[in-house]
Scaffold this active site. Structure first.
Site: not given
Ligand code: NAD
Length: 419
Positions: A108
Site C-alpha cells: 500500500k
Molecule cells: P474514494 O476516495 O473513491 O471514496 C471515498 C468516499 O468516502 C468518498 O465518498 C468520501 O466522501 C467518503 N468519506 C470520507 N470520509 C467520510 C466520512 N467521515 N463519512 C462518510 N463518508 C466519508 O475511495 P474508494 O476507492 O471508494 O475507497 C473506499 C474504501 O474502500 C477504502 O477503505 C478503500 O481502502 C476501500 N477499497 C477500495 C478499493 C478500490 O478499488 N477503490 C478496493 C478495495 C477496498
C-alpha cells in the site's frame, strides 16, 4: 513491540493477526516475520503550486511480503495519512490476495495530501512526482500500484505515463485501475462495488433472504460506495441511506441512486443534492436495513456501534471498518452475518490481477469475460470461508484471515527466511 508503524490502524491489524496466530497455534518466533512489513520507503514530494510557491508532501509505500510474487496494492491520497495506516492496509492486502489465490504479496502507499484542496494541475504534479520518487522501489514484477481513497483512473494514467517516460517505452503493467483507453481492463472501475454486492447477495441467500425488495444503507459515495449503491439497485434492492464526508441522506421509500451519482459527478460530493432528505450521519450505520455497506473509512464500527447495528448483512466495502472490540460484540450477535473486508472488497484486486495479466500478455478480455471470471473467484473464496467457518466454529472474519495467513505462512516455510 513499538515500531515506526505503531498507531491505531496498525495496532488494529496487529491485534487481528495475534488472534489469528493464536487460532492457528503459530509459534511465537514465526509471528513477527509474518506480521511486520518486509520493507517501506518514505519520500518527500515537492511540487510547484499554482500560485508559484513550492509545497512538499510526504509519500509512503509499504511492501508487506515478497513470498508469493510481486506486491500489489492501492495508493491513498489523504490529509492525515501515516505510515502505520499504510502498513496496516498492506498487511490486509496480503491476507486478501492469499485468500483469493492471487500470486501477490500485499502493498500500500500514498501521499499525506488532501486531493480536494488541489487544482487538477497540482494533482497531476503530485501524482507524477510521487511515482517518480517510487521508481527505484516498484516495477511490474516488483510492486504494482492501484487506486485507493483519493486516487482514481486519471491518477493511475499519470503514474503509468511517468514510469513509462523513464523507461523509454509504454509499460502499462506497472499500475492497474488505469482508464481502458490507456491499457486498463473493462470492468475494473466497477469491480470492487460489484464484488461487494455479489457477496452481499450470496450472504443474503445463505440466510434465506433475497435481494429483490431488500433494503440497503451505504456509507461513503466514492468509487466503492457509489458502484455498490448502483449495483444494489440493479439487483432489485432499495438503497434507503447514503453518506459521504459532506452529507447524509435518508429516504425509506428508496433514494434515487442514479440521480445521486449524476449529482456527485457534477459537483464532486453529495452536498447540495437535497435539503428534505438530509439526516444525521451519526445514525446512518445504525439504521434498520438488510444490507449495510461501510465504504469509506477504517474503524467506523467500534464496540458501541456494533451493539447499535440493525442490519442482517454487514458487507465491508471499506478496509478495516470494524474494530476487534466490535468483532467481540458481533460474536454475540449471530443474527448479523459479516462479509469481512478481505473477502468482501476483494473484487478490486481480483480484477486488478486480470488487468495485470492482460497487460503482460497484450491480450484483452471482454467485459462479460472479466465479470464471469470475477464471480468465479468470489464464489470460490466465499465457499472456502463458509466451509472453514463451519469446520473451525469461528467467525467469517477469523475463517477468511486464517485461510490468508496460512497460505502466506506455508509459502514462507517452504521457501526459507529471505522473502
Ligand atoms: P474514494 O476516495 O473513491 O471514496 C471515498 C468516499 O468516502 C468518498 O465518498 C468520501 O466522501 C467518503 N468519506 C470520507 N470520509 C467520510 C466520512 N467521515 N463519512 C462518510 N463518508 C466519508 O475511495 P474508494 O476507492 O471508494 O475507497 C473506499 C474504501 O474502500 C477504502 O477503505 C478503500 O481502502 C476501500 N477499497 C477500495 C478499493 C478500490 O478499488 N477503490 C478496493 C478495495 C477496498
Amino acid at each position: 513491540m513499538a515500531t515506526i508503524y505503531t498507531g491505531p490502524v496498525f495496532d488494529m491489524a496487529a491485534e487481528q493477526f495475534a488472534a489469528i496466530a493464536d487460532h492457528l497455534a503459530i509459534p511465537d518466533d514465526e509471528r513477527a516475520r509474518l506480521l511486520y512489513p518486509k520493507r517501506a520507503v518514505v519520500v518527500s514530494c515537492p511540487i510547484h503550486r499554482d500560485d508559484g510557491s513550492t509545497a512538499v508532501f510526504q509519500g509512503y509505500r509499504v511492501q508487506h511480503h515478497l513470498t508469493l510474487g510481486p506486491t500489489k496494492g492501492g495508493t491513498r491520497f489523504a490529509p492525515n495519512l501515516e505510515i502505520g495506516e499504510v502498513a496496516a492496509l498492506a498487511i490486509w492486502m496480503s491476507w486478501k490476495c492469499a485468500l483469493a489465490g492471487l500470486p501477490y504479496g500485499g502493498a500500500k502507499g500514498g501521499v499525506a495530501v488532501d486531493p480536494r484542496a488541489l487544482s487538477r494541475h497540482e494533482l497531476e504534479a503530485i501524482s507524477r512526482r510521487y511515482m517518480q520518487e517510487m521508481i527505484p522501489f516498484v516495477g511490474p514484477h516488483i510492486d504494482v500500484m492501484a487506486p485507493d481513497m483519493g486516487t482514481n483512473e486519471q491518477v493511475m494514467a499519470w503514474f503509468m505515463d511517468t514510469y513509462s517516460m523513464y523507461q523509454g517505452r509504454t509499460v502499462t503493467e506497472i499500475v492497474t485501475g488505469k482508464p481502458v483507453a490507456s491499457g486498463g481492463t473493462e470492468g475494473r472501475r466497477e469491480a470492487t462495488g460489484r464484488g461487494v454486492v455479489f457477496l452481499a447477495e450470496r450472504a443474503l441467500i445463505a440466510q434465506g433472504g433475497a435481494m429483490a425488495g431488500a433494503t440497503a444503507v451505504v456509507q461513503g459515495f466514492g468509487n466503492v460506495g457509489s458502484v455498490s449503491a448502483a449495483t444494489l439497485v440493479e439487483h432489485g434492492a432499495k438503497v434507503i441511506g447514503v453518506s459521504d464526508h459532506t452529507a447524509c441522506y435518508v429516504d425509506r421509500r428508496g433514494l434515487d441512486v442514479a440521480a445521486l451519482i449524476r449529482h456527485t459527478e457534477r459537483t464532486g460530493a453529495l452536498a447540495g443534492y437535497s435539503t428534505e432528505l438530509l439526516a444525521d450521519p451519526a445514525d446512518l450505520l445504525a439504521m434498520q436495513c438488510d444490507i449495510l455497506v461501510p465504504a469509506a473509512l477504517e474503524r467506523v464500527i467500534d464496540g458501541p456501534m456494533a451493539a447499535r447495528l440493525r442490519c442482517r448483512i454487514l458487507a465491508e466495502g471499506a478496509n478495516g471498518p470494524t474494530t476487534p472490540d466490535a468483532d467481540a460484540v458481533l460474536a454475540q450477535r449471530p443474527e448479523i452475518f459479516v462479509v469481512p473486508d478481505i473477502l468482501c472488497n476483494a473484487g478490486g484486486v481480483i480484477v486488478s490481477y486480470f488487468e495485470w495479466v492482460q497487460d503482460l500478455q497484450q491480450f484483452f478480455w471482454t467485459e462479460p469475460e472479466v465479470r464471469s471470471r470475477l464471480n468465479h473467484v468470489l464464489e470460490r473464496s466465499f465457499t472456502q470461508v463458509m466451509e472453514r467457518s463451519a469446520k473451525d466454529g469461528v467467525s467469517t472474519r477469523t475463517a477468511a484471515m486464517a485461510i490468508g495467513v496460512e497460505k502466506v505462512r506455508n509459502a514462507k516455510n517452504t521457501r526459507g527466511l529471505f522473502p
